[in-house]
Design a protein around this motif. Structure first.
Motif, PDB file in Angstrom:
ATOM      1  N   THR A  36      44.272  37.531  42.306  1.00  0.00           N
ATOM      2  CA  THR A  36      45.407  38.440  42.303  1.00  0.00           C
ATOM      3  C   THR A  36      44.955  39.737  42.955  1.00  0.00           C
ATOM      4  O   THR A  36      43.752  40.001  43.039  1.00  0.00           O
ATOM      5  CB  THR A  36      45.879  38.752  40.864  1.00  0.00           C
ATOM      6  N   LEU A  37      45.891  40.539  43.404  1.00  0.00           N
ATOM      7  CA  LEU A  37      45.531  41.834  43.988  1.00  0.00           C
ATOM      8  C   LEU A  37      44.782  42.675  42.967  1.00  0.00           C
ATOM      9  O   LEU A  37      43.814  43.348  43.300  1.00  0.00           O
ATOM     10  CB  LEU A  37      46.770  42.582  44.479  1.00  0.00           C
ATOM     11  N   VAL A  46      38.536  49.402  43.884  1.00  0.00           N
ATOM     12  CA  VAL A  46      39.573  50.117  44.638  1.00  0.00           C
ATOM     13  C   VAL A  46      40.889  49.905  43.893  1.00  0.00           C
ATOM     14  O   VAL A  46      40.947  49.127  42.944  1.00  0.00           O
ATOM     15  CB  VAL A  46      39.689  49.605  46.099  1.00  0.00           C
ATOM     16  N   SER A  47      41.937  50.579  44.309  1.00  0.00           N
ATOM     17  CA  SER A  47      43.232  50.399  43.643  1.00  0.00           C
ATOM     18  C   SER A  47      44.074  49.350  44.371  1.00  0.00           C
ATOM     19  O   SER A  47      43.844  49.062  45.549  1.00  0.00           O
ATOM     20  CB  SER A  47      43.994  51.724  43.593  1.00  0.00           C
ATOM     21  N   VAL A  48      45.051  48.806  43.660  1.00  0.00           N
ATOM     22  CA  VAL A  48      45.973  47.844  44.248  1.00  0.00           C
ATOM     23  C   VAL A  48      46.726  48.514  45.401  1.00  0.00           C
ATOM     24  O   VAL A  48      46.915  47.922  46.464  1.00  0.00           O
ATOM     25  CB  VAL A  48      46.957  47.292  43.187  1.00  0.00           C
ATOM     26  N   SER A 121      53.720  41.507  36.946  1.00  0.00           N
ATOM     27  CA  SER A 121      54.229  41.516  38.322  1.00  0.00           C
ATOM     28  C   SER A 121      53.157  41.925  39.331  1.00  0.00           C
ATOM     29  O   SER A 121      53.284  41.639  40.513  1.00  0.00           O
ATOM     30  CB  SER A 121      55.433  42.441  38.439  1.00  0.00           C
ATOM     31  N   THR A 122      52.073  42.568  38.858  1.00  0.00           N
ATOM     32  CA  THR A 122      50.965  42.917  39.754  1.00  0.00           C
ATOM     33  C   THR A 122      49.850  41.878  39.703  1.00  0.00           C
ATOM     34  O   THR A 122      48.822  42.044  40.331  1.00  0.00           O
ATOM     35  CB  THR A 122      50.380  44.309  39.421  1.00  0.00           C
ATOM     36  N   GLY A 123      50.053  40.806  38.928  1.00  0.00           N
ATOM     37  CA  GLY A 123      49.095  39.702  38.908  1.00  0.00           C
ATOM     38  C   GLY A 123      48.057  39.752  37.809  1.00  0.00           C
ATOM     39  O   GLY A 123      47.105  38.969  37.820  1.00  0.00           O
ATOM     40  N   LEU A 144      53.927  51.320  40.326  1.00  0.00           N
ATOM     41  CA  LEU A 144      52.971  50.313  39.877  1.00  0.00           C
ATOM     42  C   LEU A 144      51.573  50.701  40.356  1.00  0.00           C
ATOM     43  O   LEU A 144      51.400  51.205  41.460  1.00  0.00           O
ATOM     44  CB  LEU A 144      53.348  48.930  40.417  1.00  0.00           C
ATOM     45  N   GLY A 145      50.580  50.472  39.508  1.00  0.00           N
ATOM     46  CA  GLY A 145      49.201  50.826  39.843  1.00  0.00           C
ATOM     47  C   GLY A 145      48.794  52.207  39.377  1.00  0.00           C
ATOM     48  O   GLY A 145      47.630  52.572  39.439  1.00  0.00           O
TER      49      GLY A 145
END
Length: 194
Positions: A36-37, A46-48, A121-123, A144-145
């Motif tokens: 997933t991301l 690192v960030s999504v 939803s972001t995995g 998100l993130g």
């Protein structure tokens, strides 16, 4: 001749000595089945949002075999190490780089609710990561993130969305139904962090 050798040595020393600046190094990662991301971002520190930006991605959808560009910066790593040395205390918001503070209506959910897959939803797989601190948000209010601090819950990441989460509402992830019921629904302050 001797003068040319001295000049050459001096030039080489200057070139080598002048390369102390940090440069961003770019590498790539081949997406594996089950990735997933969020998982890739966490692995590479690192960030999504950065992954999506570097790869011109509009959604969080990735496929096995896809090549993702990952940018590493020495300066970024040094600043992260410096931040780790600063102890984060909820009452000390000056260390947290607070961007905004808002009051929200917070409810709770689990990975085992009716109709839930357990994957955000972001995995983020909440069933495999029951200790994860994740909140569902309205991405037009909190992207998100985004890293946040929620009063009474702690540090978390905005990693999910929900059909009933609109405006100044959030949904906090808890590993068990008992913990989710215990939280209930309440108004809390949330700090949006840089």
């Amino acid at each position: 001749m001797r003068k040319h050798i001295v000049t050459l040595i001096f030039t080489v020393v200057l070139l080598i000595g002048g390369t102390t600046e940090s440069f961003a190094a770019s590498s790539s990662y081949k997406v594996q089945k089950g990735d997933t991301l969020y998982k890739i971002a966490t692995t590479h520190k690192v960030s999504v949002n950065e992954l999506k930006k570097w790869n011109d991605m509009k959604s969080n959808v990735i496929k096995p075999g896809q090549q993702l560009k990952i940018v590493k910066s020495d300066n970024k790593m040094k600043s992260k190490e410096a931040k780790k040395k600063i102890a984060k205390t909820p009452s000390r918001s000056d260390d947290d780089n607070v961007v905004k503070e808002i009051t929200v209506n917070a409810s709770a959910y689990t990975a085992y609710c009716n109709g839930c897959s357990g994957i955000t939803s972001t995995g983020i797989n909440l069933k495999r990561n029951p200790d994860a601190k994740v909140i569902a948000v309205d991405p037009t209010v909190i992207p998100l993130g985004t890293k946040v601090y929620v009063e009474g819950y702690g540090y978390a990441i905005a990693g999910d969305i929900g059909s009933a989460i609109k405006g100044n509402k959030i949904d906090l992830f808890f590993p068990t139904k008992a913990e989710a019921y215990k939280w209930g629904r309440k108004n809390v302050k949330i700090k949006i962090l840089k």
